[in-house]
Structure formats: C-alpha cells, structure tokens
Design a protein around this motif. Structure first.
Motif, PDB file in Angstrom:
ATOM      1  N   LEU A  26     -12.272  10.952 -16.013  1.00 36.44           N
ATOM      2  CA  LEU A  26     -12.607   9.602 -16.451  1.00 36.44           C
ATOM      3  C   LEU A  26     -13.920   9.132 -15.818  1.00 36.44           C
ATOM      4  N   GLU A  27     -14.113   9.460 -14.545  1.00 34.05           N
ATOM      5  CA  GLU A  27     -15.391   9.143 -13.886  1.00 34.05           C
ATOM      6  C   GLU A  27     -16.556   9.789 -14.629  1.00 34.05           C
ATOM      7  N   GLU A  28     -16.383  11.064 -14.961  1.00 36.76           N
ATOM      8  CA  GLU A  28     -17.450  11.788 -15.652  1.00 36.76           C
ATOM      9  C   GLU A  28     -17.717  11.195 -17.039  1.00 36.76           C
ATOM     10  N   ALA A  29     -16.660  10.881 -17.758  1.00 39.27           N
ATOM     11  CA  ALA A  29     -16.810  10.333 -19.110  1.00 39.27           C
ATOM     12  C   ALA A  29     -17.476   8.965 -19.093  1.00 39.27           C
ATOM     13  N   ARG A  30     -17.164   8.144 -18.097  1.00 36.39           N
ATOM     14  CA  ARG A  30     -17.689   6.781 -18.025  1.00 36.39           C
ATOM     15  C   ARG A  30     -18.972   6.671 -17.215  1.00 36.39           C
ATOM     16  N   GLY A  31     -19.269   7.681 -16.385  1.00 43.07           N
ATOM     17  CA  GLY A  31     -20.471   7.621 -15.548  1.00 43.07           C
ATOM     18  C   GLY A  31     -20.365   6.583 -14.441  1.00 43.07           C
ATOM     19  N   GLU A  32     -19.124   6.318 -13.993  1.00 41.39           N
ATOM     20  CA  GLU A  32     -18.891   5.335 -12.936  1.00 41.39           C
ATOM     21  C   GLU A  32     -17.830   5.881 -11.991  1.00 41.39           C
ATOM     22  N   ASN A  33     -17.816   5.381 -10.760  1.00 40.97           N
ATOM     23  CA  ASN A  33     -16.779   5.767  -9.806  1.00 40.97           C
ATOM     24  C   ASN A  33     -15.440   5.205 -10.256  1.00 40.97           C
ATOM     25  N   PHE A  34     -14.360   5.897  -9.871  1.00 40.12           N
ATOM     26  CA  PHE A  34     -13.040   5.487 -10.327  1.00 40.12           C
ATOM     27  C   PHE A  34     -12.665   4.089  -9.840  1.00 40.12           C
ATOM     28  N   ASP A  35     -13.096   3.709  -8.649  1.00 35.01           N
ATOM     29  CA  ASP A  35     -12.753   2.368  -8.169  1.00 35.01           C
ATOM     30  C   ASP A  35     -13.337   1.286  -9.076  1.00 35.01           C
ATOM     31  N   VAL A  36     -14.511   1.525  -9.622  1.00 34.81           N
ATOM     32  CA  VAL A  36     -15.119   0.582 -10.571  1.00 34.81           C
ATOM     33  C   VAL A  36     -14.305   0.551 -11.868  1.00 34.81           C
ATOM     34  N   ILE A  37     -13.946   1.732 -12.354  1.00 35.14           N
ATOM     35  CA  ILE A  37     -13.159   1.825 -13.594  1.00 35.14           C
ATOM     36  C   ILE A  37     -11.791   1.184 -13.398  1.00 35.14           C
ATOM     37  N   LEU A  38     -11.165   1.437 -12.268  1.00 32.80           N
ATOM     38  CA  LEU A  38      -9.858   0.851 -11.979  1.00 32.80           C
ATOM     39  C   LEU A  38      -9.943  -0.675 -11.999  1.00 32.80           C
ATOM     40  N   ASN A  39     -10.973  -1.226 -11.385  1.00 33.83           N
ATOM     41  CA  ASN A  39     -11.159  -2.682 -11.418  1.00 33.83           C
ATOM     42  C   ASN A  39     -11.364  -3.189 -12.840  1.00 33.83           C
ATOM     43  N   GLN A  40     -12.085  -2.428 -13.659  1.00 36.36           N
ATOM     44  CA  GLN A  40     -12.278  -2.804 -15.055  1.00 36.36           C
ATOM     45  C   GLN A  40     -10.952  -2.811 -15.806  1.00 36.36           C
ATOM     46  N   ILE A  42      -7.913  -3.155 -14.521  1.00 41.10           N
ATOM     47  CA  ILE A  42      -7.056  -4.225 -14.009  1.00 41.10           C
ATOM     48  C   ILE A  42      -7.519  -5.584 -14.536  1.00 41.10           C
ATOM     49  N   ALA A  43      -8.821  -5.811 -14.514  1.00 42.24           N
ATOM     50  CA  ALA A  43      -9.362  -7.096 -14.979  1.00 42.24           C
ATOM     51  C   ALA A  43      -9.238  -7.241 -16.486  1.00 42.24           C
ATOM     52  N   GLY A  44      -9.293  -6.108 -17.202  1.00 46.55           N
ATOM     53  CA  GLY A  44      -9.183  -6.141 -18.653  1.00 46.55           C
ATOM     54  C   GLY A  44     -10.361  -6.792 -19.339  1.00 46.55           C
ATOM     55  N   ASN A  45     -11.524  -6.728 -18.713  1.00 44.51           N
ATOM     56  CA  ASN A  45     -12.682  -7.430 -19.270  1.00 44.51           C
ATOM     57  C   ASN A  45     -13.809  -6.506 -19.733  1.00 44.51           C
ATOM     58  N   GLN A  46     -13.532  -5.231 -19.869  1.00 44.57           N
ATOM     59  CA  GLN A  46     -14.585  -4.293 -20.251  1.00 44.57           C
ATOM     60  C   GLN A  46     -14.427  -3.750 -21.667  1.00 44.57           C
ATOM     61  N   GLY A  47     -13.534  -4.308 -22.432  1.00 48.11           N
ATOM     62  CA  GLY A  47     -13.402  -3.928 -23.828  1.00 48.11           C
ATOM     63  C   GLY A  47     -12.540  -2.697 -24.063  1.00 48.11           C
ATOM     64  N   VAL A  48     -12.522  -2.315 -25.313  1.00 40.14           N
ATOM     65  CA  VAL A  48     -11.642  -1.255 -25.782  1.00 40.14           C
ATOM     66  C   VAL A  48     -12.093   0.124 -25.308  1.00 40.14           C
ATOM     67  N   LYS A  49     -13.385   0.330 -25.154  1.00 41.12           N
ATOM     68  CA  LYS A  49     -13.887   1.661 -24.792  1.00 41.12           C
ATOM     69  C   LYS A  49     -13.310   2.179 -23.485  1.00 41.12           C
ATOM     70  N   VAL A  50     -13.175   1.318 -22.497  1.00 38.79           N
ATOM     71  CA  VAL A  50     -12.622   1.766 -21.216  1.00 38.79           C
ATOM     72  C   VAL A  50     -11.140   2.092 -21.362  1.00 38.79           C
ATOM     73  N   ILE A  51     -10.428   1.363 -22.219  1.00 35.02           N
ATOM     74  CA  ILE A  51      -9.001   1.631 -22.459  1.00 35.02           C
ATOM     75  C   ILE A  51      -8.841   2.992 -23.142  1.00 35.02           C
ATOM     76  N   ILE A  52      -9.621   3.220 -24.188  1.00 36.47           N
ATOM     77  CA  ILE A  52      -9.539   4.500 -24.905  1.00 36.47           C
ATOM     78  C   ILE A  52      -9.907   5.653 -23.973  1.00 36.47           C
ATOM     79  N   ALA A  53     -10.947   5.466 -23.174  1.00 33.44           N
ATOM     80  CA  ALA A  53     -11.375   6.524 -22.245  1.00 33.44           C
ATOM     81  C   ALA A  53     -10.282   6.840 -21.231  1.00 33.44           C
TER      82      ALA A  53
END
Length: 123
Positions: A26-40, A42-53
């Motif tokens: 998931l880190e590789e697919a999103r180009g971000e560290n997992f802690d950033v993705i996890l916060n996204q 949890i917050a639910g504010n980054q749209g559908v793409k992060v959910i699908i990823a």
C-alpha cells in the motif's frame, strides 16, 4: 498473528488482512508512508482512491489483488461506505490499540469474531 476479516459478497467470501506485506504494498502504491495512509483511512477525508487502494492491498488474505478487482468487490458490496466497517475491522486486527469503530460496535459486540461477517452479507 494478524487475523483476517471475512467479507461475504453473494456466494463468494473474501479475506481482508492488514498484513505487513500488504502495508508495504500500500505504501508503494500510494507513494506515502503507512502512518500517513493510516491517518487518511481513519480520518476518511482522502476520497475513494485511498479506500480502493487499501482494499486492493488487503484482499486475498493480505496478498493483494489488482485495483480493478478491489473496486469490483466494493461495487458488489454496495460501495465504499458499506465497506468501511470491514476495513476498520481489518485495521483493528493489525492495530488493536486504535479502537476503531466498526459495524460490530453499534450492535454492542466486541468485533473479535473471526468467523464471517460482522454485518449481514450482501445477496
């Protein structure tokens, strides 16, 4: 050991698992560290793409599936909003200290049941 969450869609059961390899993918697919993705997530504010990823990385018992396959599972399930409790359950299995709200919490259950869905399956 990180447990899986079973998600039944019609007659097919999918296993969702937030494994270490899935997090790295998931880190590789999103180009971000997992802690950033996890916060996204949890917050639910980054749209559908992060959910699908996340679903793409966590499906197949944490081995992952192509993004198109993950999107198809979400569509069959009823959309990303219906899928949110399953994703929360999978994250809670990997990070029990997060105490994320899942669909099971609303029913007064603790969400610790590894057998089947926490909410009724989609027919």
């Amino acid at each position: 050991m990180i447990s899986s969450v079973s998600v039944t869609v019609g007659k097919k059961t999918h296993k969702l698992k937030c494994s270490t390899l899935a997090m790295a993918d998931l880190e590789e697919a999103r180009g971000e560290n997992f802690d950033v993705i996890l916060n996204q997530l949890i917050a639910g504010n980054q749209g559908v793409k992060v959910i699908i990823a996340a679903w793409a990385a966590f499906l197949n018992d944490g081995k992952g599936v192509p993004i198109e396959d993950a999107a198809a599972v979400l569509d069959d399930l009823g959309g990303y909003a219906v899928a949110a409790p399953y994703l929360a359950q999978a994250l809670s299995k990997a990070f029990p200290m997060l105490q994320l709200k899942t669909g099971a919490d609303e029913d007064g259950e603790d969400g610790s049941d590894d057998e089947g869905n926490e909410v009724p399956p989609v027919e």
